[in-house]
Design a protein around this motif. Structure first.
Motif, PDB file in Angstrom:
ATOM      1  N   ASP A  82      -8.813 -17.034 -31.682  1.00 57.30           N
ATOM      2  CA  ASP A  82      -8.593 -17.016 -30.238  1.00 57.30           C
ATOM      3  C   ASP A  82      -7.379 -17.886 -29.923  1.00 57.30           C
ATOM      4  O   ASP A  82      -6.744 -18.445 -30.812  1.00 57.30           O
ATOM      5  CB  ASP A  82      -9.849 -17.451 -29.475  1.00 57.30           C
ATOM      6  N   LEU A 115     -13.447 -16.613 -35.742  1.00 57.26           N
ATOM      7  CA  LEU A 115     -14.713 -15.938 -35.504  1.00 57.26           C
ATOM      8  C   LEU A 115     -15.517 -15.891 -36.796  1.00 57.26           C
ATOM      9  O   LEU A 115     -15.042 -15.401 -37.821  1.00 57.26           O
ATOM     10  CB  LEU A 115     -14.458 -14.520 -34.994  1.00 57.26           C
ATOM     11  N   TRP A 155     -17.370 -18.531 -32.161  1.00 56.09           N
ATOM     12  CA  TRP A 155     -16.054 -19.126 -32.316  1.00 56.09           C
ATOM     13  C   TRP A 155     -16.227 -20.546 -32.834  1.00 56.09           C
ATOM     14  O   TRP A 155     -16.908 -21.368 -32.226  1.00 56.09           O
ATOM     15  CB  TRP A 155     -15.307 -19.163 -30.987  1.00 56.09           C
TER      16      TRP A 155
END
Length: 353
Positions: free
Chosen positions: A37, A43, A130
């Motif tokens: 991200d 992830l 995350w």
């Protein structure tokens, strides 16, 4: 690959027909994604087999990029392409079965908030989270940790990691521990190609310091990066094309401002380094004083630059990031005192201590 006859067929050898040998087992190709991200998190999936990075086996009709994109779409509902290849890991089979060739690709960075996409109901994925890289290292199995570490090292270095059983190989352009690289160098373990591949790299840029008649500095605002950030005219040196820093400075000024002016004297060379990243070297040249007619003639490429302005020395702190501001201030001092070229380390004149 050898052209083997279909199973059950025979090939004539002289005047005798013998059974054709079975086709050798091909390695199983696996595509793994380091899905990131905008905050630098990765992830990590929760599966029946434990924590894992996204990805899986590629079918015979797919490329690794196509296979990873399909798996991301099917397993996580992410309609995103596989990005840059960061690493390849070759793994021997520990049991009867094919060896593995694992392609590790960057995916993202993905915007849209901190929550991971919900996995399909009833699928093999129980969760998706995350995590910071350090958190992921503490949760993933060893093989995935090795690939994630090497992949992120390749990402930050703008390079590529060559792994075998998860271990960066001598000659791998990225992922090799710096202390191990030095040890191998001193032992004479590298051939010429491996030595070139493993040597630390640097990124080189050239910038030009223009002032107006009041001594204000010409700044341009890029269309990329952090909003509101201002920089000097200039850019990267195309050293792979044989370009010199001085030639790059002239080209960048022409492309970015429309001004066809040769750079003046070299004011400073700046060296900056962040752990795990290539060193960055900037050549800073005196562009001279621009009069009102030349300032009015500035024409910016709209896809690259959003605006230009001049700024007094006291205004730089609110416009330019600290590293570049220190370089500009050092160059202004060199101009005023007629000194230089300066050797700068992170924008600060090197004192020899």
């Amino acid at each position: 690959m050898p052209d083997h006859p279909p199973s059950g067929k025979a090939r004539a050898y002289g005047d005798a027909a013998r059974p054709a040998p079975a086709a050798p087992a091909a390695p199983l190709v696996v595509a793994t994604g380091i899905v990131m991200d905008t905050r630098g998190r990765v992830l990590v999936l929760t599966t029946a087999q434990g924590p894992a990075l996204p990805g899986g086996a590629v079918t015979g009709a797919e490329t690794p990029e196509e296979g990873l994109a399909r798996l991301l779409r099917e397993e996580l509902g992410l309609a995103v392409p596989a990005g840059r290849l960061l690493a390849v890991d070759s793994c021997r089979s520990g049991a009867p079965g094919p060896s593995l060739v694992v392609h590790v690709h960057l995916v993202g960075p993905l915007a849209g908030g901190p929550a991971a996409p919900d996995p399909p109901v009833g699928g093999e994925i129980a969760g998706a989270h995350w995590l910071t890289p350090d958190e992921a290292y503490g949760r993933l199995p060893a093989a995935a940790v090795h690939r994630l570490r090497a992949g992120l090292a390749a990402l930050h270095a703008g390079s590529f990691a060559h792994l075998a059983q998860g271990v960066p190989q001598p000659g791998s352009p990225a992922g090799l521990d710096p202390a191990r690289r030095v040890e191998l160098e001193h032992a004479g373990a590298f051939d010429a190609a491996g030595h070139r591949a493993t040597r630390p790299k640097a990124v080189t840029a050239a910038s030009v310091l223009f002032t107006d008649r009041a001594g204000r500095v010409l700044l341009v605002r890029p269309a990329y990066g952090k909003p509101g950030r201002w920089i000097l005219p200039g850019g990267g040196v195309d050293s792979d094309l044989g370009e010199t820093p001085r030639a790059a400075a002239a080209r960048e000024v022409r492309e970015e401002t429309g001004l066809d002016r040769s750079p003046g004297r070299l004011l400073a060379v700046n060296w900056a380094h962040r752990q795990g990243r290539p060193a960055r070297i900037r050549f800073l040249y005196d562009g001279g004083v621009l009069g009102p007619a030349e300032l009015d003639a500035i024409r910016l490429p709209p896809s690259e630059l959003l605006g230009w302005r001049t700024a007094a020395r006291g205004e730089l702190r609110g416009l330019v990031k600290p590293l570049l501001r220190r370089q500009i201030e050092a160059c202004l001092t060199a101009l005023a005192q007629g000194t230089g070229p300066l050797e700068l380390h992170a924008g600060r004149p090197y004192g020899g201590t």
